[in-house]
Design a protein around this motif. Structure first.
Motif, short mmCIF file in Angstrom:
data_model
loop_
_atom_site.label_atom_id
_atom_site.label_comp_id
_atom_site.label_asym_id
_atom_site.label_seq_id
_atom_site.Cartn_x
_atom_site.Cartn_y
_atom_site.Cartn_z
N PHE A 84 0.84 -1.20 0.00
CA PHE A 84 0.00 0.00 0.00
C PHE A 84 0.87 1.25 0.00
CE2 PHE A 84 -2.94 3.25 1.01
CZ PHE A 84 -4.18 2.77 0.66
N ASN A 85 1.91 1.24 0.80
CA ASN A 85 2.74 2.43 0.94
C ASN A 85 4.13 2.03 1.40
OD1 ASN A 85 1.81 1.67 3.56
ND2 ASN A 85 2.39 3.66 4.35
N GLU A 86 4.98 3.01 1.60
CA GLU A 86 6.30 2.75 2.17
C GLU A 86 6.13 2.48 3.67
OE1 GLU A 86 8.89 2.41 0.46
OE2 GLU A 86 8.32 3.29 -1.47
N LYS A 87 6.97 1.61 4.19
CA LYS A 87 6.86 1.22 5.59
C LYS A 87 6.91 2.44 6.51
CE LYS A 87 8.75 -1.96 9.00
NZ LYS A 87 9.79 -2.96 9.30
N TYR A 88 5.93 2.53 7.36
CA TYR A 88 5.82 3.59 8.38
C TYR A 88 5.68 5.00 7.80
CZ TYR A 88 7.17 -0.02 11.70
OH TYR A 88 7.23 -1.17 12.44
N ALA A 89 5.53 5.14 6.50
CA ALA A 89 5.41 6.47 5.91
C ALA A 89 3.94 6.88 5.90
CB ALA A 89 5.97 6.48 4.50
N ASP A 90 3.61 8.01 6.51
CA ASP A 90 2.24 8.49 6.49
C ASP A 90 1.81 8.72 5.04
OD1 ASP A 90 2.36 8.43 9.19
OD2 ASP A 90 2.22 10.59 9.51
N THR A 91 0.61 8.27 4.71
CA THR A 91 0.13 8.44 3.35
C THR A 91 -1.39 8.36 3.35
OG1 THR A 91 0.48 7.74 1.05
CG2 THR A 91 0.16 6.00 2.68
N THR A 92 -1.96 8.56 2.19
CA THR A 92 -3.39 8.40 1.96
C THR A 92 -3.55 7.63 0.64
OG1 THR A 92 -3.56 10.46 0.70
CG2 THR A 92 -3.93 10.60 3.10
N TRP A 93 -4.78 7.30 0.29
CA TRP A 93 -5.03 6.65 -1.00
C TRP A 93 -4.40 7.46 -2.13
CZ3 TRP A 93 -5.98 2.77 -4.00
CH2 TRP A 93 -6.53 2.96 -5.27
N GLU A 94 -4.52 8.78 -2.08
CA GLU A 94 -4.03 9.64 -3.16
C GLU A 94 -2.56 9.40 -3.47
OE1 GLU A 94 -3.82 14.42 -4.26
OE2 GLU A 94 -3.87 13.78 -2.17
N THR A 95 -1.74 9.21 -2.46
CA THR A 95 -0.29 9.11 -2.65
C THR A 95 0.23 7.68 -2.51
OG1 THR A 95 0.03 9.65 -0.31
CG2 THR A 95 0.10 11.47 -1.88
N SER A 96 -0.65 6.71 -2.46
CA SER A 96 -0.25 5.33 -2.19
C SER A 96 0.36 4.63 -3.40
CB SER A 96 -1.46 4.53 -1.70
OG SER A 96 -2.40 4.36 -2.75
N ILE A 97 1.19 3.64 -3.11
CA ILE A 97 1.73 2.77 -4.14
C ILE A 97 0.60 1.99 -4.82
CG2 ILE A 97 3.13 0.68 -4.50
CD1 ILE A 97 4.97 1.69 -2.28
N LEU A 98 -0.40 1.58 -4.03
CA LEU A 98 -1.52 0.80 -4.57
C LEU A 98 -2.27 1.58 -5.64
CD1 LEU A 98 -3.22 -1.79 -4.42
CD2 LEU A 98 -4.56 -0.70 -2.61
N ARG A 99 -2.57 2.84 -5.39
CA ARG A 99 -3.28 3.66 -6.39
C ARG A 99 -2.43 3.82 -7.64
NH1 ARG A 99 -3.63 9.71 -7.18
NH2 ARG A 99 -5.35 9.92 -8.68
N LYS A 100 -1.14 4.07 -7.45
CA LYS A 100 -0.24 4.24 -8.60
C LYS A 100 -0.22 2.98 -9.44
CE LYS A 100 4.56 5.37 -9.74
NZ LYS A 100 5.90 5.68 -9.20
N TRP A 101 -0.19 1.81 -8.79
CA TRP A 101 -0.17 0.56 -9.54
C TRP A 101 -1.48 0.34 -10.28
CZ3 TRP A 101 -3.25 -3.84 -9.06
CH2 TRP A 101 -2.85 -4.93 -9.85
N MET A 102 -2.61 0.56 -9.60
CA MET A 102 -3.91 0.30 -10.23
C MET A 102 -4.14 1.17 -11.46
SD MET A 102 -6.70 -0.42 -7.22
CE MET A 102 -6.69 -1.94 -6.29
N ASN A 103 -3.78 2.45 -11.37
CA ASN A 103 -4.06 3.39 -12.46
C ASN A 103 -2.88 3.56 -13.42
OD1 ASN A 103 -6.85 4.80 -11.97
ND2 ASN A 103 -5.92 4.47 -9.96
N GLY A 104 -1.81 2.79 -13.17
CA GLY A 104 -0.65 2.82 -14.04
C GLY A 104 -0.41 1.47 -14.67
N GLU A 105 0.42 0.67 -14.02
CA GLU A 105 0.81 -0.62 -14.58
C GLU A 105 -0.37 -1.53 -14.86
OE1 GLU A 105 3.34 -4.56 -13.16
OE2 GLU A 105 3.73 -2.64 -12.18
N PHE A 106 -1.29 -1.66 -13.90
CA PHE A 106 -2.42 -2.57 -14.10
C PHE A 106 -3.32 -2.09 -15.24
CE2 PHE A 106 -6.89 -3.69 -13.14
CZ PHE A 106 -6.80 -5.06 -13.33
N LEU A 107 -3.69 -0.82 -15.23
CA LEU A 107 -4.58 -0.28 -16.25
C LEU A 107 -4.00 -0.46 -17.65
CD1 LEU A 107 -7.25 1.31 -16.74
CD2 LEU A 107 -5.90 3.40 -16.54
N GLU A 108 -2.69 -0.23 -17.78
CA GLU A 108 -2.05 -0.34 -19.09
C GLU A 108 -1.87 -1.80 -19.52
OE1 GLU A 108 -1.27 2.15 -21.23
OE2 GLU A 108 -2.42 3.37 -19.79
#
Length: 197
Positions: A51-75
């Motif tokens: 979902f995110n970097e270990k212990y790094a505060d984040t939200t859905w907006e800045t998450s690794i998961l969102r980046k993957w879903m709308n980047g690598e997976f979508l393409e």
């Protein structure tokens, strides 16, 4: 494409077997239909993703998961024509009022993880929330409960701390007491709105 709630739809392809990068058809379940579009969720957990970097505060907006879903997976998962059928929508993530953690800014996404509120609306009981991971995920190291074959999948809702996020456990229960770690032991179960007749 026509769709009714509860229908099974095949759309796109993604590696699902062990020891191959070849895509296999993705099966989705229709969760909702409104205004000429249908909400789909994959029947299986399709990838081991942090979902995110270990212990790094984040939200859905800045998450690794969102980046993957709308980047690598979508393409990777869809043809140009299939991507055209996927609707870009405003995705809002409510705060976790009980924990005092923030959902963050609204985003514009084609693919997303469900929120806790959407999970409770569309999957009212634990049994309906359980999902298996593909053999491809197992090869990548996703945790699977051997007795049932079910794995853990991410929601986009914040957890008990700002670095933690909610998930659906192997038994279908909801937990927000989890932080990410170096290896992706939990998985992505993408959801999206598509155009229908």
């Amino acid at each position: 494409m026509k769709a009714n709630i509860g229908d099974k739809i095949t759309l796109g392809s993604y590696p699902q077997a062990k020891y191959t990068t070849e895509g296999a058809p993705i099966q989705w379940t229709v969760l909702d239909v409104q205004d000429g579009k249908a909400l789909l969720i994959s029947d299986q957990i399709l990838e081991s993703v942090r979902f995110n970097e270990k212990y790094a505060d984040t939200t859905w907006e800045t998450s690794i998961l969102r980046k993957w879903m709308n980047g690598e997976f979508l393409e990777k998962a869809f043809t140009d024509a299939e991507r055209e059928s996927i609707v870009s929508v405003k995705v809002e993530t409510p705060d976790n009022d009980f924990r005092g953690t923030k959902g963050g800014n609204a985003t514009e996404d084609k693919v997303f993880a469900l929120s806790k509120e959407e999970l409770e609306k569309y999957f009212p009981d634990a049994a309906s929330r359980r999902a298996p991971a593909t053999p491809h995920c197992a090869e990548a190291g996703i945790y699977t409960y051997d007795e049932t074959g079910y794995s853990i999948w991410w929601l986009r809702s914040p957890g008990y701390r700002q670095f933690a996020f909610s998930r659906v456990n192997t038994g279908g229960t909801l937990s927000d007491m989890i932080y990410d770690d170096i290896k992706a032991h939990r998985g992505a179960r993408p959801a999206m709105w598509v155009k229908v007749d």
